[in-house]
Each structure stands twice: as C-alpha cells, then as structure tokens.
Scaffold this motif. Sequence first.
Motif, PDB file in Angstrom:
ATOM      1  N   ARG A  27       0.845  -1.198   0.000  1.00 40.98           N
ATOM      2  CA  ARG A  27       0.000   0.000   0.000  1.00 40.98           C
ATOM      3  C   ARG A  27       0.880   1.247   0.000  1.00 40.98           C
ATOM      4  O   ARG A  27       1.849   1.344   0.755  1.00 40.98           O
ATOM      5  CB  ARG A  27      -0.887  -0.017   1.233  1.00 40.98           C
ATOM      6  CG  ARG A  27      -1.951   1.025   1.298  1.00 40.98           C
ATOM      7  CD  ARG A  27      -2.967   0.944   0.233  1.00 40.98           C
ATOM      8  NE  ARG A  27      -3.863  -0.203   0.318  1.00 40.98           N
ATOM      9  CZ  ARG A  27      -4.620  -0.610  -0.705  1.00 40.98           C
ATOM     10  NH1 ARG A  27      -4.588   0.017  -1.863  1.00 40.98           N
ATOM     11  NH2 ARG A  27      -5.421  -1.651  -0.568  1.00 40.98           N
ATOM     12  N   ALA A  46      -6.972   4.052   3.941  1.00 38.84           N
ATOM     13  CA  ALA A  46      -7.324   3.548   5.283  1.00 38.84           C
ATOM     14  C   ALA A  46      -6.339   2.447   5.653  1.00 38.84           C
ATOM     15  O   ALA A  46      -5.751   1.817   4.791  1.00 38.84           O
ATOM     16  CB  ALA A  46      -8.737   2.973   5.248  1.00 38.84           C
ATOM     17  N   GLY A  47      -6.139   2.230   6.932  1.00 34.20           N
ATOM     18  CA  GLY A  47      -5.255   1.123   7.349  1.00 34.20           C
ATOM     19  C   GLY A  47      -4.093   1.645   8.168  1.00 34.20           C
ATOM     20  O   GLY A  47      -3.537   2.714   7.884  1.00 34.20           O
ATOM     21  N   GLY A  48      -3.743   0.845   9.181  1.00 34.88           N
ATOM     22  CA  GLY A  48      -2.752   1.288  10.149  1.00 34.88           C
ATOM     23  C   GLY A  48      -1.341   1.414   9.593  1.00 34.88           C
ATOM     24  O   GLY A  48      -0.569   2.287  10.018  1.00 34.88           O
ATOM     25  N   LEU A  49      -0.984   0.565   8.644  1.00 35.93           N
ATOM     26  CA  LEU A  49       0.408   0.511   8.189  1.00 35.93           C
ATOM     27  C   LEU A  49       0.896   1.860   7.649  1.00 35.93           C
ATOM     28  O   LEU A  49       1.936   2.367   8.056  1.00 35.93           O
ATOM     29  CB  LEU A  49       0.539  -0.575   7.119  1.00 35.93           C
ATOM     30  CG  LEU A  49       1.918  -0.881   6.562  1.00 35.93           C
ATOM     31  CD1 LEU A  49       1.946  -2.317   6.047  1.00 35.93           C
ATOM     32  CD2 LEU A  49       2.354   0.036   5.447  1.00 35.93           C
ATOM     33  N   TYR A 108      -2.684  -9.724  -4.932  1.00 39.76           N
ATOM     34  CA  TYR A 108      -3.239  -8.982  -3.795  1.00 39.76           C
ATOM     35  C   TYR A 108      -4.561  -9.598  -3.313  1.00 39.76           C
ATOM     36  O   TYR A 108      -4.677 -10.042  -2.164  1.00 39.76           O
ATOM     37  CB  TYR A 108      -3.437  -7.511  -4.186  1.00 39.76           C
ATOM     38  CG  TYR A 108      -4.161  -6.689  -3.144  1.00 39.76           C
ATOM     39  CD1 TYR A 108      -3.511  -6.255  -1.994  1.00 39.76           C
ATOM     40  CD2 TYR A 108      -5.511  -6.361  -3.299  1.00 39.76           C
ATOM     41  CE1 TYR A 108      -4.183  -5.519  -1.028  1.00 39.76           C
ATOM     42  CE2 TYR A 108      -6.191  -5.625  -2.334  1.00 39.76           C
ATOM     43  CZ  TYR A 108      -5.522  -5.201  -1.203  1.00 39.76           C
ATOM     44  OH  TYR A 108      -6.199  -4.489  -0.253  1.00 39.76           O
ATOM     45  N   ASN A 113      -4.587 -11.962   0.116  1.00 38.25           N
ATOM     46  CA  ASN A 113      -5.785 -11.725   0.929  1.00 38.25           C
ATOM     47  C   ASN A 113      -6.816 -12.853   0.948  1.00 38.25           C
ATOM     48  O   ASN A 113      -7.763 -12.806   1.743  1.00 38.25           O
ATOM     49  CB  ASN A 113      -6.443 -10.401   0.504  1.00 38.25           C
ATOM     50  CG  ASN A 113      -5.636  -9.234   1.046  1.00 38.25           C
ATOM     51  OD1 ASN A 113      -5.265  -9.234   2.225  1.00 38.25           O
ATOM     52  ND2 ASN A 113      -5.314  -8.277   0.198  1.00 38.25           N
ATOM     53  N   ASP A 163       4.988  -6.664   5.741  1.00 41.25           N
ATOM     54  CA  ASP A 163       3.775  -7.471   5.619  1.00 41.25           C
ATOM     55  C   ASP A 163       3.841  -8.722   4.753  1.00 41.25           C
ATOM     56  O   ASP A 163       4.855  -9.058   4.166  1.00 41.25           O
ATOM     57  CB  ASP A 163       2.624  -6.570   5.165  1.00 41.25           C
ATOM     58  CG  ASP A 163       1.506  -6.572   6.198  1.00 41.25           C
ATOM     59  OD1 ASP A 163       1.508  -7.476   7.041  1.00 41.25           O
ATOM     60  OD2 ASP A 163       0.649  -5.694   6.146  1.00 41.25           O
ATOM     61  N   HIS A 165       2.452  -9.455   1.979  1.00 41.27           N
ATOM     62  CA  HIS A 165       2.428  -9.388   0.513  1.00 41.27           C
ATOM     63  C   HIS A 165       3.771  -9.774  -0.082  1.00 41.27           C
ATOM     64  O   HIS A 165       3.861 -10.092  -1.262  1.00 41.27           O
ATOM     65  CB  HIS A 165       2.082  -7.966   0.062  1.00 41.27           C
ATOM     66  CG  HIS A 165       0.859  -7.406   0.712  1.00 41.27           C
ATOM     67  ND1 HIS A 165       0.911  -6.741   1.919  1.00 41.27           N
ATOM     68  CD2 HIS A 165      -0.440  -7.453   0.338  1.00 41.27           C
ATOM     69  CE1 HIS A 165      -0.321  -6.378   2.254  1.00 41.27           C
ATOM     70  NE2 HIS A 165      -1.148  -6.804   1.319  1.00 41.27           N
ATOM     71  N   HIS A 187       2.796  -7.507   9.761  1.00 41.07           N
ATOM     72  CA  HIS A 187       1.822  -6.710  10.529  1.00 41.07           C
ATOM     73  C   HIS A 187       0.644  -7.520  11.050  1.00 41.07           C
ATOM     74  O   HIS A 187      -0.195  -6.985  11.764  1.00 41.07           O
ATOM     75  CB  HIS A 187       1.284  -5.567   9.664  1.00 41.07           C
ATOM     76  CG  HIS A 187       2.303  -4.497   9.391  1.00 41.07           C
ATOM     77  ND1 HIS A 187       2.259  -3.265   9.983  1.00 41.07           N
ATOM     78  CD2 HIS A 187       3.406  -4.486   8.614  1.00 41.07           C
ATOM     79  CE1 HIS A 187       3.273  -2.529   9.566  1.00 41.07           C
ATOM     80  NE2 HIS A 187       3.985  -3.252   8.730  1.00 41.07           N
ATOM     81  N   ILE A 188       0.544  -8.782  10.641  1.00 38.64           N
ATOM     82  CA  ILE A 188      -0.597  -9.595  11.083  1.00 38.64           C
ATOM     83  C   ILE A 188      -0.074 -10.738  11.959  1.00 38.64           C
ATOM     84  O   ILE A 188       1.143 -10.937  12.045  1.00 38.64           O
ATOM     85  CB  ILE A 188      -1.409 -10.102   9.868  1.00 38.64           C
ATOM     86  CG1 ILE A 188      -0.559 -11.000   8.967  1.00 38.64           C
ATOM     87  CG2 ILE A 188      -1.946  -8.921   9.063  1.00 38.64           C
ATOM     88  CD1 ILE A 188      -1.340 -11.598   7.786  1.00 38.64           C
ATOM     89  N   ARG A 298     -11.727  -0.947   8.978  1.00 40.18           N
ATOM     90  CA  ARG A 298     -11.989  -1.392   7.614  1.00 40.18           C
ATOM     91  C   ARG A 298     -13.041  -2.495   7.743  1.00 40.18           C
ATOM     92  O   ARG A 298     -13.051  -3.224   8.750  1.00 40.18           O
ATOM     93  CB  ARG A 298     -10.724  -2.016   7.000  1.00 40.18           C
ATOM     94  CG  ARG A 298      -9.644  -1.037   6.613  1.00 40.18           C
ATOM     95  CD  ARG A 298      -8.450  -1.756   5.998  1.00 40.18           C
ATOM     96  NE  ARG A 298      -7.915  -2.800   6.829  1.00 40.18           N
ATOM     97  CZ  ARG A 298      -8.098  -4.099   6.644  1.00 40.18           C
ATOM     98  NH1 ARG A 298      -8.805  -4.534   5.617  1.00 40.18           N
ATOM     99  NH2 ARG A 298      -7.576  -4.990   7.443  1.00 40.18           N
ATOM    100  N   SER A 335     -13.282  -2.089   2.098  1.00 41.36           N
ATOM    101  CA  SER A 335     -11.958  -2.674   1.958  1.00 41.36           C
ATOM    102  C   SER A 335     -12.047  -3.940   1.115  1.00 41.36           C
ATOM    103  O   SER A 335     -13.003  -4.714   1.262  1.00 41.36           O
ATOM    104  CB  SER A 335     -11.448  -3.002   3.374  1.00 41.36           C
ATOM    105  OG  SER A 335     -10.188  -3.610   3.334  1.00 41.36           O
ATOM    106  N   ARG A 336     -11.087  -4.147   0.222  1.00 33.97           N
ATOM    107  CA  ARG A 336     -10.947  -5.388  -0.562  1.00 33.97           C
ATOM    108  C   ARG A 336     -12.278  -5.830  -1.166  1.00 33.97           C
ATOM    109  O   ARG A 336     -12.639  -7.009  -1.132  1.00 33.97           O
ATOM    110  CB  ARG A 336     -10.360  -6.490   0.330  1.00 33.97           C
ATOM    111  CG  ARG A 336      -9.040  -6.043   0.959  1.00 33.97           C
ATOM    112  CD  ARG A 336      -8.498  -6.987   1.981  1.00 33.97           C
ATOM    113  NE  ARG A 336      -7.366  -6.355   2.675  1.00 33.97           N
ATOM    114  CZ  ARG A 336      -6.805  -6.820   3.766  1.00 33.97           C
ATOM    115  NH1 ARG A 336      -7.248  -7.944   4.318  1.00 33.97           N
ATOM    116  NH2 ARG A 336      -5.799  -6.190   4.330  1.00 33.97           N
TER     117      ARG A 336
END
Length: 529
Positions: A27, A46-49, A108, A113, A163, A165, A187-188, A298, A335-336
């Motif tokens: 992102r 949007a999103g914390g990263l 992605y 995802n 992350d 990805h 991050h997860i 999200r 989101s997504r």
Amino acid sequence: MGWSKERLEQVAQTRLGGAKLIVVANRQPYIHRYQKNGEIEWMRPAGGLTTALDPVMQACGGTWVAHGSGDADRQMVDEFGRVRVPPDDPNYTLRRVWLTKEQEKGYYYGFANSTLWPLCHQVYCRPSFDPAHWETYREVNELFAAAVLEEARGGPALVFVQDYHFALLPQLLKQQRPDLVVAHFWHIPWPHPETFQVCPWAKEILNGMLGNDLMSFHIQHHCNNFLETVDRTMECRIDRERFAVQRNGQTTKVRPYPISVDPDLATEYLGDEWLARSIRFRKQHRLGQKPILVGIDRVDYTKGIPERLHAVDRLLDLYPEWKGQFHFVQVGAPSRTELDTYRELSNNVQNLAESINLKNGDDHWKPIVLLNEHHRPEDLFMLYRMSAGCVVSSLHDGMNLVAKEFVTAREDDQGVLVLSEFTGAARELTDAIIVNPFNVDQMAESFHTALTMPADEQRRRMRKMRAQVNDHNIYRWAGMLLSEVGRLADEAEPVESEDMDLPSRMPIQVSTANGSAPHQIGLLSGMRS
Ligand code: F6P
C-alpha cells in the motif's frame, strides 16, 4: 529521554550512516485519483500501516516502494515511477510499481488476501489455495525485487519489507545483493505451526522469509509460533538462546516490536475546531447530546463488526433503560471489495444494523448509525474525541492501531476503551475493558460499564494508557528496529554450518556505482556511531 521525530532522525543518521533506507509495502502512503470534475486529488488510504510508517519516513527520508493503485498515479510520477511525498510538503520519495489487473487479482486479492490473510488470522475463514494465485504472487514479488534493486543501486542500503504481501522478496533480494540488510515486519499474526503447515507452499514462503536478517512481529507469541513453524518445516538450526534461525549461511533473528502511532497526529488532526465539527456531525446524524460508543474499522471479517452489533442488541435486552439513551456509531471503511467474502460481510453488517434498529428503535431514535464510507483522519479523530467509548472487538488482530489512536485523541483523559483480548494492543493497554468478542453477553456488559464508568476511574485508566502510548510511540518502534539492525551489523560474522548444503557467508563484495573495483563492507557500511 522520550522518543520523538527528532530523536529518530538522529538515530537514523547514526545507524544508517549514509546507507539508503528503502521501505517496501504493497500500500502506498499517498494515492492520486481523479475527481468527478477531472481534477486530480490525493488521499491517504485507510489502514494502520501507512499511517504508522509515513511519519517514520518523514523523519528518516529514503524511498517507499509500493503498488501504484490510484487511477491518476501515473500522471504524477517521473519516468522512473517516482514522486516526492507528502504531496503538500515533500520530503521522501515514493516509487510506484505498476501491476496489471490480472497481477493485482492473483497477488493482492488472491494469494495475499484469500490465502495468507485467513491463514494467519484465527477467525475460521477457510483460506483458498489456488496455484494460479501462487504463481502470480511469485511473479509480483519478483517485480518488486527488481524495483527495489534499482532503488538500491550504487551503495549500501537497508531494505525494510512490510507485511504478508512480500514473503518471497527478502530471499530474492539476498540472492542478488547479499550485502543488503533486509528486515521484515509482519503486521498480522503468525499462526500456530499446525495451521500454517497446511499451506502447500509453506516451505517456499518460509525460505523467502529466511532471506531476512531480521524478521519481526508485534508480539513474542507470534515470534514463538514462527520459530516453531520453521523448526517443524525446514532443515535448519534454531538458536533458541539468540532467538534466531541459521540456514545456508544466513542468520535470521526473530524479534517482537509492537507497532504504535504518532501521538502528535492527534493534536494536528483535532485542530482548534474539532468541537465545532462535532456539533455539526451530531446535527447531521441526529445524535442529540446522547453519549456515543464508536467503532472504526476497515470492513473486514477479522474485526468482529457483527459481533459488536449483536452486543448492542444484547445490551438493550439486558438493560432496556438504555433505549433512546445512546448511539453506537460504526464507521466501516470499504476494503478489498473485489472479494466475495468482503462484499458479503458489508451486506451482512448493513442488514444486521437495520434489523437491530428495527427491533429496538423508533421514529426518533436508532441505536446504530452505520457510516459505510472512507473518512478523513480529521473526522476519525473528532469521533474518537467526542465519544464516551471506543469499541475494538477484533476476533484476531496483530496489533490494532485504532485502539492506540483513540487513546492519543483523549487529551481530556476521558473515554473508555473496550478492547478484544485477541489483539496485540491488549498486551499493552491493560487499562482498557478487556473482552472476548465471541462472548456477546460479556461485550454487552462492557458497553454498560463503559457508559456508566465514573469520570475519576476513566481518568485513572486513560492516563495510564496515554503514558504507555506516548512512551511506546511509532518513533520508538522505528528507533528500536534500527538499533537492532545496527546490532546485526556488529554480529555479522560468517555462520558456522555443519548440515548446510551451501557455503557459509563470504566477505561481502559490492560493486561501486561507477563500476570501479568492488569494495568490502559490513552489513551497512559506516553504520556504527
Ligand atoms: O493489518 C494488516 C494490513 O495489511 C495493514 O498492514 C494495512 O494497513 C491494512 O491491513 C490494510 O490493508 P489493505 O492495504 O489491503 O487495504
């Protein structure tokens, strides 16, 4: 001394010692897109990263390599896909990588995802294992590797991969440029080995990640799971003293670094007129003066949005006296949405909110106000600041930065945080009301507690949480990671290997930018203070 942007700048200068910092994240921190009138606007995703890393890049400088996903992104870059950001006050470089629709779909929406995301989160959503997605994931990791190698050309560099990805990227980089220092932040969550091992490409993924010098997660538990997964899957040596994996002459340290936020952003986003804006917001949504509980996410099945709506319903069953007396405002950033699971969730949330409102509300009052759209950070911080409480009910979450943002917004020391025990944040914010989001009764009780908590107790809890987030802020996170990378350089000795099929690490040779004779360097040349 506390951690600030200035202190991180100093640490970065000392630790990087002239080496280039390259962040790789799917992102991008700024997206350019066309407005209806044809003009180009920029926005923050949007999103914390991206919110967490942008201030770090502003402090350290360097290049952020990311997918150029905005429809006007190509208009804003130079011939190399580069643009200086932030758009309103540029001080670092964004390098955009272009993907075809097919690549975006396979890499992605597909492998990242629909496979890795459900595989790593324990939320009972079955991952898909599609060989075509896997192939595209590999292809896109190679594409990003080529872009990073271009950006790293001509000198030492620290590549900081973000992350799930890019699990394959670290090894791809090391194969081409063994002198690069590669650190990765996942991050997860990392799941239990038995969960991860069902993935048909588990070995290839782990092989990619073991190209890192440093592999980091939010919490020790995820580090333990990762080490255990490697131990059970790969031929390698696990050094439990140093918490590291040795394989083919490469050492990968595994460490927890709980990510955080920039507390100063709250003041910036709230500004002087947050109160005036909140009055307009209350009017627009017919909220009157009633207390508000807020949820900001999200729209993702890991966030436990239906669970918290059910808890609102349950609260009204258990305490009918709350009817007409409060609102639950749920902001759901789309989101997504290409994925069925996400579209279905969005519809379910919509239907659920309507049925709960129908059951409990009337012409003058609806318990749930659902705002299914992207909101500017200024509006999110206004909501944090004006609410009686914030509800974070993730079913499983690496960290969850909404919880920390809420705390930074409360300079009044008021407001109650209801926080899922299955978030990384629950390890740090122990003065929240900690809940099991699968337990609807307990969640309903926690809403009642939040809405009735005396101001003194709110103050006592909030002060402790604010102290925690102020001390353990995003600058500390980045500073600690950079310091660890510095220590890696100190320890960069050839790894002994008894059972490896490749030779131990050789002294590192790097070609100079002008093609003259290569010189030998440490992990990061000149990085010592
Ligand atoms: O929480 C994991 C994560 O990938 C973050 O790193 C990111 O901020 C968020 O999800 C948003 O995801 P996406 O970039 O797919 O919108």
